[in-house]
Design an enzyme around this catalytic site. Structure first.
Site, PDB file in Angstrom:
ATOM      1  N   CYS A  92       9.057  30.286  -6.057  1.00  0.00           N
ATOM      2  CA  CYS A  92       8.948  31.583  -6.710  1.00  0.00           C
ATOM      3  C   CYS A  92      10.315  32.107  -7.169  1.00  0.00           C
ATOM      4  O   CYS A  92      11.316  31.949  -6.459  1.00  0.00           O
ATOM      5  CB  CYS A  92       8.297  32.586  -5.769  1.00  0.00           C
ATOM      6  SG  CYS A  92       6.632  32.081  -5.297  1.00  0.00           S
ATOM      7  N   CYS A 174       5.402  31.070  -9.869  1.00  0.00           N
ATOM      8  CA  CYS A 174       5.122  32.348  -9.220  1.00  0.00           C
ATOM      9  C   CYS A 174       6.346  33.272  -9.251  1.00  0.00           C
ATOM     10  O   CYS A 174       7.474  32.814  -9.410  1.00  0.00           O
ATOM     11  CB  CYS A 174       4.688  32.116  -7.779  1.00  0.00           C
ATOM     12  SG  CYS A 174       5.743  30.973  -6.876  1.00  0.00           S
TER      13      CYS A 174
END
Ligand code: N1C
Length: 268
Positions: A92, A174
């Site tokens: 992420c 993400c």
């Protein structure tokens, strides 16, 4: 007696000749069975830089996608078993996408591994980067020349691999994701590109919060963040994903790559 001597010598030579021929045949067979093609050794040596993977198993799964097949008829899904065996890990806020800016992006990420990860930093991306391969019907070999080019057919083994891998990589993206697009081309967000056609449609809110576009601006720039194709990018984004775009000079990106003391977030 003389004749007897001669034929004995002849027979001896014959036996020696047969032995040599047999040895050569055995040698060739053994060599043929054990010798790896240049392509296979490249695959395995690049793969072995990553620990925890069974590279021989990955090579077998990779080959199963295209070997003994018409090189214009390798579907994207053929690589699913390979990707399932070496899945991409979500990282992420660090995932970097690009279109037509490969050299700038990799020049940067090679030096600043702390800032971003691209598909080429993953096992499968790095193993197959810059390689060409295909199979042939009726052969169990991998060929690296005479493979169908981009224009010849869509379902070629190389293109199908990059589509399959890019889809899987985008599926795990993400947080805040970054994309480097080129200010040196007419259509920075080109609907034909893998970035536009495969990756952006897989960016889903709330998994992805934000897309930061970095427009790479060189001296000869012909487009920037105001380009109309970027409106299409904004519209293609899933509702809930915030969009930003920044024009950044190529030299600033290179400077940031060269100076680790600059924080990732301060590069642009
Ligand atoms: O078609 P593109 O760019 O928009 O594809 C780039 C996009 C990136 O965000 C990557 O995640 O798709 C991924 N990707 C690769 O990582 C990759 N490495 C090498 C897509 N293609 C990749 N290649 C090769 O470059 C492959 O042969 C593919 O067709 C080109 C695409 O480059 P592009 O047109 O600049």
């Amino acid at each position: 007696i003389m004749e007897h001597e001669q034929s004995r010598r002849l027979g001896k030579r014959c036996v020696i000749l047969i032995v040599i021929v047999v040895l050569i045949v055995i040698g060739a067979v053994v060599l043929g069975l054990t010798l790896k093609s240049g392509f296979e050794s490249t695959f395995l040596s690049r793969c072995e830089k990553f620990s925890q993977y069974d590279c021989k198993e990955l090579w077998d799964l990779f080959q199963q996608a295209y070997v003994n097949k018409d090189p214009c008829n390798v579907p994207v899904e053929a690589y699913n078993p390979l990707i399932a065996a070496a899945p991409f890990k979500p990282q992420c806020n660090k995932m970097m996408f690009w279109s037509k800016t490969k050299d700038v992006v990799h020049g940067f990420t090679a030096k600043r591994k702390d800032c971003f990860v691209t598909l080429e930093d993953t096992l499968l991306g790095s193993v197959l980067d810059d390689l060409t391969w295909c199979g042939k019907e009726g052969s169990k070999d991998t060929f690296t020349t005479g493979c169908p080019g981009w224009s010849e057919c869509e379902n070629n083994p190389v293109r199908s691999f990059w589509i399959c891998a890019s889809a899987a990589f985008a599926d795990v993206a993400c947080g805040d994701v970054t994309a480097m697009l080129s200010g040196s081309i007419n259509t920075p967000f080109n609907p034909e590109s893998i970035f536009a056609s495969v990756e952006v449609p897989r960016f889903k809110s709330p998994r992805i919060k934000k897309l930061d576009v970095v427009m790479v601006i060189q001296k000869n720039a012909i487009s920037n963040c105001n380009h109309s194709s970027l409106k299409n990018l904004m519209q293609a984004l899933d509702k809930g994903i915030t969009y930003s775009c920044k024009d950044v000079s190529k030299s600033r990106i290179q400077e940031c790559g060269a100076k680790p003391e600059i924080a990732c977030g301060a590069c642009w």
